[in-house]
Design a protein around this motif. Sequence first.
Motif, PDB file in Angstrom:
ATOM      1  N   GLU A  12       0.840  -1.200   0.000  1.00  0.00           N
ATOM      2  CA  GLU A  12       0.000   0.000   0.000  1.00  0.00           C
ATOM      3  C   GLU A  12       0.874   1.249   0.000  1.00  0.00           C
ATOM      4  O   GLU A  12       2.053   1.202   0.334  1.00  0.00           O
ATOM      5  CB  GLU A  12      -0.888   0.030   1.248  1.00  0.00           C
ATOM      6  CG  GLU A  12      -1.889  -1.103   1.342  1.00  0.00           C
ATOM      7  CD  GLU A  12      -2.732  -0.979   2.597  1.00  0.00           C
ATOM      8  OE1 GLU A  12      -3.827  -0.414   2.521  1.00  0.00           O
ATOM      9  OE2 GLU A  12      -2.274  -1.456   3.654  1.00  0.00           O
TER      10      GLU A  12
ATOM     11  N   LEU B  64     -10.520  -5.113   1.994  1.00  0.00           N
ATOM     12  CA  LEU B  64      -9.651  -4.152   1.339  1.00  0.00           C
ATOM     13  C   LEU B  64     -10.135  -3.895  -0.085  1.00  0.00           C
ATOM     14  O   LEU B  64     -10.775  -4.736  -0.714  1.00  0.00           O
ATOM     15  CB  LEU B  64      -8.218  -4.678   1.302  1.00  0.00           C
ATOM     16  CG  LEU B  64      -7.557  -4.897   2.669  1.00  0.00           C
ATOM     17  CD1 LEU B  64      -6.190  -5.540   2.477  1.00  0.00           C
ATOM     18  CD2 LEU B  64      -7.444  -3.590   3.433  1.00  0.00           C
TER      19      LEU B  64
ATOM     20  N   LEU C  72      -5.985  -2.509  -4.721  1.00  0.00           N
ATOM     21  CA  LEU C  72      -4.705  -2.436  -4.024  1.00  0.00           C
ATOM     22  C   LEU C  72      -3.712  -3.392  -4.682  1.00  0.00           C
ATOM     23  O   LEU C  72      -4.094  -4.385  -5.301  1.00  0.00           O
ATOM     24  CB  LEU C  72      -4.887  -2.787  -2.551  1.00  0.00           C
ATOM     25  CG  LEU C  72      -5.624  -1.752  -1.696  1.00  0.00           C
ATOM     26  CD1 LEU C  72      -5.899  -2.321  -0.309  1.00  0.00           C
ATOM     27  CD2 LEU C  72      -4.795  -0.473  -1.572  1.00  0.00           C
TER      28      LEU C  72
END
Length: 285
Positions: A177, A207, A211
């Motif tokens: 990240e 999430l 990502l």
Amino acid sequence: MARFMPLDQAVRENLKDGDTAAFEGFTHLIPTAAAHEAIRQGFKDLTLIRMTPDLIYDQMVGMGMAKKLVFSYVGNPGVGLLRRVRDAVENGWPRSVEIEEHSHAAMANAYEAGAAGLPFAVFRGYRGAGLAEVNPNIKSITCPFTGEKLAAVPSVRPDVTFIHAQKADKKGNVLVEGIIGIQKEAVLAARRAVVTVEEVVDNFTGLHPNLCILPHWTITAIAVVPGGSHPSYTHGYYARDNASYLEWDEVSADRERFTAWMEENVIKAKPEDFAARVEKLRVAK
């Protein structure tokens, strides 16, 4: 297929004398703990590749580990020179080191080409620049469709890439990240990839699906090293230790002081020491 193991084992099994190695991280997630373990194990004759060599490459060059650097910027970010690299290039201490300098665009494209299994990268660049005069690996190529003159550089395909990341799940998938930089491509371009992470979690549920996740089959080894990117930062875990970058400028300016610092803070240190180094830098979650 990713295997979990201690950092010393991960480095010993995946880095060899004479390897082409990338320790990648762009301001953020720099794999310091992995670099320090490589220093402790005393590898030699490495070709070190990285877009932005900073403290860890200064330390590795200063310890005589590198025969060549391939890069697109070399310096202590926000401070100035890498003094150990300069001493090696200008004075051959502790050994001479060859340099191959590129632009950021060239390095990024070279990593992407390596990740795609291509022999070279083609892009618009180097027009009016003088790097091609001192770097024989910068070529020009004519587009067969438009006739446009483009730049070409060899792809980057390391023997081994080291990166730091936030999390791995128990299957060995890795979550990155924040500023991702070129870490993903550096892993995909490499024959072997070693990742240090802050923690292992059960899964990545909840999430955002966009990502950056490196699947377990792209990774060779994972070592859990909390604080492992210090003095750079890990987004969501701890802040950048700016004081350490300023300190390094003074430490690295003198050969004897550098050698003493490395003995105390790297050679005699252990991966678990990193957790204490970032304790006062941790951010609220």
